[in-house]
Each structure stands twice: as C-alpha cells, then as structure tokens.
Design an enzyme around this catalytic site. Structure first.
Site, PDB file in Angstrom:
ATOM      1  N   PRO A  24      41.505  48.600  39.101  1.00 20.74           N
ATOM      2  CA  PRO A  24      42.891  49.052  39.171  1.00 20.74           C
ATOM      3  C   PRO A  24      43.166  49.685  40.530  1.00 20.74           C
ATOM      4  O   PRO A  24      42.453  50.593  40.961  1.00 20.74           O
ATOM      5  CB  PRO A  24      42.975  50.089  38.046  1.00 20.74           C
ATOM      6  CG  PRO A  24      41.891  49.696  37.106  1.00 20.74           C
ATOM      7  CD  PRO A  24      40.782  49.170  37.964  1.00 20.74           C
ATOM      8  N   GLU A  25      44.197  49.190  41.216  1.00 17.51           N
ATOM      9  CA  GLU A  25      44.523  49.711  42.541  1.00 17.51           C
ATOM     10  C   GLU A  25      45.749  50.593  42.448  1.00 17.51           C
ATOM     11  O   GLU A  25      46.262  50.866  41.364  1.00 17.51           O
ATOM     12  CB  GLU A  25      44.689  48.549  43.510  1.00 17.51           C
ATOM     13  CG  GLU A  25      43.392  47.751  43.651  1.00 17.51           C
ATOM     14  CD  GLU A  25      43.379  46.866  44.883  1.00 17.51           C
ATOM     15  OE1 GLU A  25      43.821  47.321  45.945  1.00 17.51           O
ATOM     16  OE2 GLU A  25      42.916  45.717  44.779  1.00 17.51           O
TER      17      GLU A  25
END
Length: 275
Positions: free
Chosen positions: A2-3
């Site tokens: 997850p960015e």
C-alpha cells in the site's frame, strides 16, 4: 505494498467514523508484528476519545489526548471496517471497537506495525520513524525548487532517489515509475544531472499521478483494500508502464522494459523516457 494514495484513502475512510468517538476496546490478537505491539497498549487507549486521524507518509496517526497510535499497513496489510458480528478472519491481528463500528488490521505477512507515542515524549513529528521523512508530495512544502535543490549533486539514479523518502515522502515504486514516464525521464538518469526544466516537469508529474490515484481510490494491488473493504481501481485501468513489461507503450507502441534498481522492479519506455 500500500502506497501513499492507498494509505490516504484509508485515512479518509476511518476519519469519518473514528474522529470524536470513544474507543471502547483495542484488542490485540497477534502482537508479533514488524515490531512487537507494546504490552498493555489497550490499557492506554480503552475508553479514550480519538481526536483526529492523520497521515505522515505511509503512517496512519490516531491521536488521543495523551498520545498517538502509529499504524503502518506493512507490505500487504489493510485496515477495514467490518460488521460488528463478523467473525475475525485469519490474519486479522488488531481490532478497534467503537459503539457502532469495528475496524480490523489485516496483515498476512505481519510487516505492519501498531506502536504508541506518548505525548510526554514530545511532538509526534519527533518520533524516530517520522523524524527523517521528507516533505509531503501534495503539501505546500513540495515545490519544484525543493526537489531540484535536494537532487543537485546526487549521482544516485533518479528513481531510487525518489524512493528514499528523505526528499519527498510517499512516492513509492508504482507511482515513481508512472511519474517518471509522465515526465519522460529515464529511471536510471543520475538525479543531479537533470535540468531544472525537467525537474519542474517531474514535480508536476508526481503531483498529478498521486492526485489521480487519490481521486480513484488508490491502485489495485493483489492484497490492497480500502477502509470499506473495497479494492482500488486506478492502475487496473490506467497504468502506463507499471507491471506492463513487453506490452506496447500507450504513446509510441515500443515494448515496455523492466529492470531492477535497488531490488525493486522498474518499468519504463525506452523510446519516450530519455536519460
């Protein structure tokens, strides 16, 4: 992983529910995360009001009057809202229970984190995990001049320089690849040799790429779901280069190439992106 857009999408989702609410109980089902979850953490926060939900880089910050919970989603984690009567799933390691809501941290690889920063230790920005982070890419401090000045003299390639996080935070692997494509910059170009006009183009590309992802709810990663338990949709449809090795460039039809930089896969168009 997850960015930043995925984490920000999660933050927005939990903030609408948690803010101003009393946390009735924090349940730690599995304390063995990237760093051990502190013993007695529930004693500190049970019955306390969540004052606000912030984000710094890829860290979620849940503020209480006497301190802050620091939450990281790890490599493949998610923080989702679940029905009050839903059975806990395998790899649901931490649970936040409110009167009318329930959130579960799901992390199969246990690379995430839930830590406590006591207010007596000073501002949360001084925590060791946050102190060295660069400016926020969508905040007022991230300007083209900031990027240019901090890249000057660097022999490091531009893509790992962006990933380092000490100049600008949260530009992870997917978004670095996409931003460099938009800016028409080869990912192996020495960062300090990029002219100001190209840095200005890169700055605009980073902000546009992240904003597009935020608008669409983040990228579609195999394990990623947002706070409502729904997958993102942005890169499933719009990725220009990421994870498209061998496929034709959407601009010039040249096959997209894949290289490895700092143990991370990099995707680029050899025709559109110049050193």
């Amino acid at each position: 992983m997850p960015e930043l857009p995925e984490v920000e999408t999660t933050r927005r989702g939990i903030a609408t529910v948690m803010t101003g609410q009393t946390l009735r109980r924090l349940v730690v089902h599995e304390p063995r995360m990237r760093w051990p979850i502190p013993e007695g953490l529930s004693v500190l926060v049970d019955g306390q009001v969540v004052r606000r939900c912030d984000r710094r880089g890829k860290y979620l910050l849940l503020h209480f009057d006497h301190g802050c919970l620091i939450v990281h989603l790890g490599m493949s984690g998610s923080l989702r809202r679940a029905p009050l009567d839903e059975d806990k799933r395998k790899h649901d390691h931490v649970e936040w229970r409110f009167d009318d809501a329930r959130f579960l941290l799901h992390d199969p690889r246990r690379f995430g984190a839930v830590l406590w920063h006591d207010a007596s230790a000073g501002p949360i920005e001084q925590h060791p995990l946050l102190a060295g982070l660069g400016v926020e890419p969508l905040g007022p401090d991230f300007t083209a001049d900031h990027l240019y000045q901090h890249l000057r003299g660097k022999q490091q390639a531009i893509k790992p320089a962006l990933l380092a996080g000490n100049i600008v935070v949260g530009v992870g692997n997917i978004y670095a690849c996409e931003s460099l494509f938009r800016a028409r910059i080869h990912p192996a170009t020495p960062a300090g040799r990029i002219a100001l006009v190209r840095i200005q183009r890169l700055h605009a590309a980073i902000q546009a790429t992240l904003q597009d992802a935020l608008t669409s709810g983040g990228s579609t990663l195999r394990d990623y779901v947002n706070a409502s338990g729904q997958p993102g949709a942005y890169f499933e449809i719009h990725a220009a280069v990421y994870d498209r090795a061998g496929q034709p460039c959407r601009v010039c039809a040249t096959p997209i190439k894949r290289i490895v930089q700092g143990q991370r896969a990099t995707y680029y168009c050899p025709t559109c992106q110049k050193r």
